[in-house]
Design an enzyme around this catalytic site. Structure first.
Site, PDB file in Angstrom:
ATOM      1  N   GLU A   1      96.657  58.575  43.559  1.00 38.85           N
ATOM      2  CA  GLU A   1      97.234  57.254  43.831  1.00 38.85           C
ATOM      3  C   GLU A   1      97.801  56.629  42.557  1.00 38.85           C
ATOM      4  O   GLU A   1      98.897  56.048  42.565  1.00 38.85           O
ATOM      5  CB  GLU A   1      96.174  56.312  44.413  1.00 38.85           C
ATOM      6  CG  GLU A   1      95.562  56.792  45.711  1.00 38.85           C
ATOM      7  CD  GLU A   1      94.280  57.589  45.541  1.00 38.85           C
ATOM      8  OE1 GLU A   1      93.411  57.472  46.421  1.00 38.85           O
ATOM      9  OE2 GLU A   1      94.136  58.337  44.544  1.00 38.85           O
TER      10      GLU A   1
ATOM     11  N   HIS B   1      94.032  59.927  39.053  1.00 37.01           N
ATOM     12  CA  HIS B   1      93.933  60.162  40.487  1.00 37.01           C
ATOM     13  C   HIS B   1      95.331  60.180  41.095  1.00 37.01           C
ATOM     14  O   HIS B   1      96.274  59.600  40.540  1.00 37.01           O
ATOM     15  CB  HIS B   1      93.106  59.067  41.156  1.00 37.01           C
ATOM     16  CG  HIS B   1      91.648  59.112  40.827  1.00 37.01           C
ATOM     17  ND1 HIS B   1      90.708  58.441  41.566  1.00 37.01           N
ATOM     18  CD2 HIS B   1      90.967  59.750  39.834  1.00 37.01           C
ATOM     19  CE1 HIS B   1      89.508  58.653  41.057  1.00 37.01           C
ATOM     20  NE2 HIS B   1      89.644  59.437  39.995  1.00 37.01           N
TER      21      HIS B   1
ATOM     22  N   CYS C   1      91.336  53.042  42.603  1.00 32.67           N
ATOM     23  CA  CYS C   1      92.663  53.228  43.192  1.00 32.67           C
ATOM     24  C   CYS C   1      93.010  52.102  44.158  1.00 32.67           C
ATOM     25  O   CYS C   1      94.150  51.634  44.192  1.00 32.67           O
ATOM     26  CB  CYS C   1      92.751  54.580  43.872  1.00 32.67           C
ATOM     27  SG  CYS C   1      92.711  55.950  42.692  1.00 32.67           S
TER      28      CYS C   1
ATOM     29  N   CYS D   1      89.353  55.454  46.207  1.00 34.25           N
ATOM     30  CA  CYS D   1      88.151  54.924  45.557  1.00 34.25           C
ATOM     31  C   CYS D   1      88.422  53.468  45.157  1.00 34.25           C
ATOM     32  O   CYS D   1      89.538  52.961  45.311  1.00 34.25           O
ATOM     33  CB  CYS D   1      87.804  55.769  44.334  1.00 34.25           C
ATOM     34  SG  CYS D   1      88.989  55.599  42.971  1.00 34.25           S
TER      35      CYS D   1
END
Length: 173
Positions: free
Chosen positions: A68, A66, A99, A96
């Site tokens: 992040e 992801h 993260c 999410c």
């Protein structure tokens, strides 16, 4: 408050955050060009970007790639330290749970995100997990760059639906 070039009231802090969110949005656009879900992130120490990332889940065949996570990894490498105390992270979409956990473990002090994620947003939308730690060490700001982030996501998912892609069934509200 301060005066802008046309004599209008401007909030210097908003402009400060917008500049860094624009860098995160540039990362999201990079992901879009790579046919990834257009989410971007930057980690900032003081006034310097020390980590950048965009979603690379498809390219790396890695569910943890992801934006992040990618930005946090780069920032840690830049500092030679996993503790990113005093740093801020700018993300184009609400993180999410995975993260958000990484942001907290990295000891980030401020999270600025553009847009709520109604399906898996862990800060406020779905879970509200930011409050689980209860130590008050993570300040959260929402809404910086919202319109541009929303436009990127809506365009991306509309294109997937039009192409008949396996991922095209998702719709961004």
């Amino acid at each position: 408050m301060a005066l802008g070039p046309e004599g209008e009231d401007i909030d210097i802090l908003d402009n400060f955050h917008e500049n860094f969110m624009n860098a995160a949005l540039e990362e999201a656009e990079r992901g879009l060009r790579e046919q990834e879900v257009p989410i971007g992130a930057v980690v900032v120490q003081g006034e310097t970007i020390i980590g950048r990332g965009h979603n690379q889940v498809e390219a790396k065949a890695d569910p943890t790639a992801h934006a992040e996570i990618m930005a946090l990894r780069q920032a840690g490498s830049a500092l030679g330290e996993w503790r990113l105390t005093g740093c801020r992270i700018y993300v184009t979409v609400e993180p999410c749970l995975m993260c958000l956990g990484a942001i907290r473990l990295a000891k980030i002090s401020q999270l600025i995100y553009a847009l709520r994620e109604p399906k898996s947003g862990a800060v406020r939308s779905k879970i509200g997990a930011v409050w689980l730690w209860g130590d008050g060490k993570l300040e959260v700001i929402e809404g910086v760059g919202r319109e541009r982030s929303l436009s990127l996501l809506q365009s991306f998912f509309a294109q997937l639906r039009n192409d008949g892609s396996r991922r095209g069934t998702e719709v961004w509200p």
